[in-house]
Design a protein around this motif. Structure first.
Motif, PDB file in Angstrom:
ATOM      1  N   LEU A 107       0.970  -1.136   0.048  1.00 36.10           N
ATOM      2  CA  LEU A 107      -0.385   0.255   0.020  1.00 36.10           C
ATOM      3  C   LEU A 107       0.828   1.188   0.194  1.00 36.10           C
ATOM      4  O   LEU A 107       0.293   2.596  -0.939  1.00 36.10           O
ATOM      5  CB  LEU A 107      -1.132   0.137   1.425  1.00 36.10           C
ATOM      6  CG  LEU A 107      -2.185  -1.248   1.203  1.00 36.10           C
ATOM      7  CD1 LEU A 107      -2.969  -0.399   2.360  1.00 36.10           C
ATOM      8  CD2 LEU A 107      -2.950  -0.477   0.112  1.00 36.10           C
ATOM      9  N   ALA A 108       1.814   1.089   0.298  1.00 36.50           N
ATOM     10  CA  ALA A 108       2.856   2.325   0.705  1.00 36.50           C
ATOM     11  C   ALA A 108       4.030   2.868  -0.546  1.00 36.50           C
ATOM     12  O   ALA A 108       3.415   3.909  -1.002  1.00 36.50           O
ATOM     13  CB  ALA A 108       3.997   2.350   1.727  1.00 36.50           C
ATOM     14  N   ALA A 109       3.899   2.061  -1.089  1.00 35.53           N
ATOM     15  CA  ALA A 109       4.587   1.532  -2.647  1.00 35.53           C
ATOM     16  C   ALA A 109       3.597   2.338  -3.419  1.00 35.53           C
ATOM     17  O   ALA A 109       3.909   2.884  -4.443  1.00 35.53           O
ATOM     18  CB  ALA A 109       5.250   0.571  -3.191  1.00 35.53           C
ATOM     19  N   ALA A 110       2.245   2.104  -3.339  1.00 36.13           N
ATOM     20  CA  ALA A 110       1.269   2.070  -4.340  1.00 36.13           C
ATOM     21  C   ALA A 110       1.222   3.620  -3.994  1.00 36.13           C
ATOM     22  O   ALA A 110       1.144   4.969  -4.999  1.00 36.13           O
ATOM     23  CB  ALA A 110       0.188   1.401  -3.748  1.00 36.13           C
ATOM     24  N   ARG A 111       0.776   3.967  -3.292  1.00 37.79           N
ATOM     25  CA  ARG A 111       0.727   5.428  -2.420  1.00 37.79           C
ATOM     26  C   ARG A 111       1.874   6.238  -3.029  1.00 37.79           C
ATOM     27  O   ARG A 111       1.427   7.496  -3.836  1.00 37.79           O
ATOM     28  CB  ARG A 111       0.835   5.862  -1.028  1.00 37.79           C
ATOM     29  CG  ARG A 111       0.692   7.261  -0.542  1.00 37.79           C
ATOM     30  CD  ARG A 111       0.771   7.113   1.007  1.00 37.79           C
ATOM     31  NE  ARG A 111       1.789   6.797   1.709  1.00 37.79           N
ATOM     32  CZ  ARG A 111       2.453   7.269   1.394  1.00 37.79           C
ATOM     33  NH1 ARG A 111       2.893   8.656   1.453  1.00 37.79           N
ATOM     34  NH2 ARG A 111       3.566   6.282   2.655  1.00 37.79           N
ATOM     35  N   VAL A 112       2.979   5.814  -2.876  1.00 32.12           N
ATOM     36  CA  VAL A 112       4.844   7.155  -3.369  1.00 32.12           C
ATOM     37  C   VAL A 112       4.174   6.616  -4.936  1.00 32.12           C
ATOM     38  O   VAL A 112       4.673   8.220  -5.734  1.00 32.12           O
ATOM     39  CB  VAL A 112       5.755   6.422  -3.030  1.00 32.12           C
ATOM     40  CG1 VAL A 112       6.792   6.618  -3.497  1.00 32.12           C
ATOM     41  CG2 VAL A 112       5.460   6.574  -0.802  1.00 32.12           C
ATOM     42  N   ASN A 113       3.934   5.795  -5.278  1.00 32.13           N
ATOM     43  CA  ASN A 113       3.672   5.743  -6.853  1.00 32.13           C
ATOM     44  C   ASN A 113       2.861   6.679  -7.747  1.00 32.13           C
ATOM     45  O   ASN A 113       2.779   7.668  -8.411  1.00 32.13           O
ATOM     46  CB  ASN A 113       3.588   4.806  -7.499  1.00 32.13           C
ATOM     47  CG  ASN A 113       4.132   4.328  -8.757  1.00 32.13           C
ATOM     48  OD1 ASN A 113       4.981   4.386  -9.256  1.00 32.13           O
ATOM     49  ND2 ASN A 113       3.563   3.973  -9.285  1.00 32.13           N
ATOM     50  N   ALA A 114       2.157   7.064  -6.641  1.00 33.19           N
ATOM     51  CA  ALA A 114       0.884   7.904  -6.914  1.00 33.19           C
ATOM     52  C   ALA A 114       0.485   9.696  -6.926  1.00 33.19           C
ATOM     53  O   ALA A 114      -0.091  10.056  -7.146  1.00 33.19           O
ATOM     54  CB  ALA A 114      -0.160   7.322  -6.376  1.00 33.19           C
ATOM     55  N   GLY A 115       2.360   9.581  -6.133  1.00 32.44           N
ATOM     56  CA  GLY A 115       2.131  11.053  -6.330  1.00 32.44           C
ATOM     57  C   GLY A 115       1.870  11.119  -4.474  1.00 32.44           C
ATOM     58  O   GLY A 115       1.977  12.471  -4.221  1.00 32.44           O
ATOM     59  N   LEU A 116       1.492  10.625  -3.805  1.00 34.25           N
ATOM     60  CA  LEU A 116       0.362  11.015  -2.707  1.00 34.25           C
ATOM     61  C   LEU A 116       1.629  11.245  -1.111  1.00 34.25           C
ATOM     62  O   LEU A 116       2.356   9.858  -1.141  1.00 34.25           O
ATOM     63  CB  LEU A 116      -0.804  10.547  -2.815  1.00 34.25           C
ATOM     64  CG  LEU A 116      -1.301  10.896  -3.679  1.00 34.25           C
ATOM     65  CD1 LEU A 116      -2.653  10.238  -3.609  1.00 34.25           C
ATOM     66  CD2 LEU A 116      -1.845  12.463  -3.688  1.00 34.25           C
ATOM     67  N   THR A 117       1.447  11.744  -0.193  1.00 39.27           N
ATOM     68  CA  THR A 117       1.584  12.078   0.863  1.00 39.27           C
ATOM     69  C   THR A 117       0.633  10.978   1.891  1.00 39.27           C
ATOM     70  O   THR A 117      -0.195  10.843   1.048  1.00 39.27           O
ATOM     71  CB  THR A 117       1.755  12.817   1.789  1.00 39.27           C
ATOM     72  OG1 THR A 117       0.680  13.304   2.116  1.00 39.27           O
ATOM     73  CG2 THR A 117       2.895  13.654   0.389  1.00 39.27           C
ATOM     74  N   GLN A 118       0.971  10.248   3.334  1.00 40.10           N
ATOM     75  CA  GLN A 118       0.316  10.241   3.757  1.00 40.10           C
ATOM     76  C   GLN A 118      -1.268  10.288   4.384  1.00 40.10           C
ATOM     77  O   GLN A 118      -2.316  10.820   3.822  1.00 40.10           O
ATOM     78  CB  GLN A 118       0.423   9.066   5.318  1.00 40.10           C
ATOM     79  CG  GLN A 118       1.639   7.913   5.046  1.00 40.10           C
ATOM     80  CD  GLN A 118       1.587   7.439   6.696  1.00 40.10           C
ATOM     81  OE1 GLN A 118       2.093   8.409   7.006  1.00 40.10           O
ATOM     82  NE2 GLN A 118       1.167   6.181   6.472  1.00 40.10           N
ATOM     83  N   LYS A 119      -0.882  12.145   3.866  1.00 41.47           N
ATOM     84  CA  LYS A 119      -1.863  12.829   4.377  1.00 41.47           C
ATOM     85  C   LYS A 119      -3.220  13.415   3.249  1.00 41.47           C
ATOM     86  O   LYS A 119      -4.074  13.176   3.589  1.00 41.47           O
ATOM     87  CB  LYS A 119      -1.489  14.484   5.199  1.00 41.47           C
ATOM     88  CG  LYS A 119      -1.606  15.489   5.287  1.00 41.47           C
ATOM     89  CD  LYS A 119      -1.503  16.483   5.601  1.00 41.47           C
ATOM     90  CE  LYS A 119      -2.688  17.224   6.655  1.00 41.47           C
ATOM     91  NZ  LYS A 119      -2.254  18.677   6.772  1.00 41.47           N
ATOM     92  N   GLU A 120      -2.540  13.074   2.565  1.00 43.80           N
ATOM     93  CA  GLU A 120      -3.305  14.106   1.249  1.00 43.80           C
ATOM     94  C   GLU A 120      -4.015  12.285   0.243  1.00 43.80           C
ATOM     95  O   GLU A 120      -5.177  12.765   0.631  1.00 43.80           O
ATOM     96  CB  GLU A 120      -2.233  13.857   0.233  1.00 43.80           C
ATOM     97  CG  GLU A 120      -1.197  14.978  -0.062  1.00 43.80           C
ATOM     98  CD  GLU A 120      -0.597  14.929  -0.662  1.00 43.80           C
ATOM     99  OE1 GLU A 120       0.118  16.496  -1.537  1.00 43.80           O
ATOM    100  OE2 GLU A 120       0.092  14.003  -1.378  1.00 43.80           O
ATOM    101  N   ALA A 121      -3.214  10.828   0.996  1.00 43.52           N
ATOM    102  CA  ALA A 121      -4.115  10.272   0.668  1.00 43.52           C
ATOM    103  C   ALA A 121      -5.724   9.809   1.582  1.00 43.52           C
ATOM    104  O   ALA A 121      -6.538   9.257   1.077  1.00 43.52           O
ATOM    105  CB  ALA A 121      -3.557   8.786   0.720  1.00 43.52           C
ATOM    106  N   ALA A 122      -4.705   9.967   3.217  1.00 41.68           N
ATOM    107  CA  ALA A 122      -6.104  10.027   4.086  1.00 41.68           C
ATOM    108  C   ALA A 122      -7.300  10.785   3.338  1.00 41.68           C
ATOM    109  O   ALA A 122      -8.169  10.760   3.988  1.00 41.68           O
ATOM    110  CB  ALA A 122      -5.076  10.233   5.742  1.00 41.68           C
ATOM    111  N   GLU A 123      -7.239  12.637   3.587  1.00 37.40           N
ATOM    112  CA  GLU A 123      -7.332  13.298   3.193  1.00 37.40           C
ATOM    113  C   GLU A 123      -9.002  12.890   1.961  1.00 37.40           C
ATOM    114  O   GLU A 123      -9.940  13.342   2.267  1.00 37.40           O
ATOM    115  CB  GLU A 123      -7.443  14.854   2.667  1.00 37.40           C
ATOM    116  CG  GLU A 123      -6.536  15.064   3.831  1.00 37.40           C
ATOM    117  CD  GLU A 123      -5.666  16.899   4.126  1.00 37.40           C
ATOM    118  OE1 GLU A 123      -6.056  17.030   2.513  1.00 37.40           O
ATOM    119  OE2 GLU A 123      -5.422  16.847   4.991  1.00 37.40           O
TER     120      GLU A 123
END
Length: 71
Positions: A14-30
């Motif tokens: 999940l973390a790698a997919a998020r980073v690959n999408a160019g998002l921070t944890q905060k951005e994805a959570a929002e």
């Protein structure tokens, strides 16, 4: 957004997919309307998203459902 351009049978976290999408944890959570703590727990494997949230994650990260590993 980059998304998941993967080889067949290759899974990413999940973390790698998020980073690959160019998002921070905060951005994805929002974007998912969840707490950053929930996002952190999913990425650390402490908890897993329910089916509805998992599908939302895949759409947000532009990844096929079978491309993300939850373990």
């Amino acid at each position: 957004m980059k998304g998941c351009d993967l080889m067949p049978d290759f899974k990413i976290s999940l973390a790698a997919a998020r980073v690959n999408a160019g998002l921070t944890q905060k951005e994805a959570a929002e974007k998912l309307e969840i707490s950053i703590g929930t996002m952190q727990n999913w990425e650390n494997g402490k908890t897993t998203p329910n089916a509805e949230n998992f599908i939302k994650l895949c759409k947000l990260y532009n990844c096929p459902v079978n491309a993300i590993s939850l373990g």
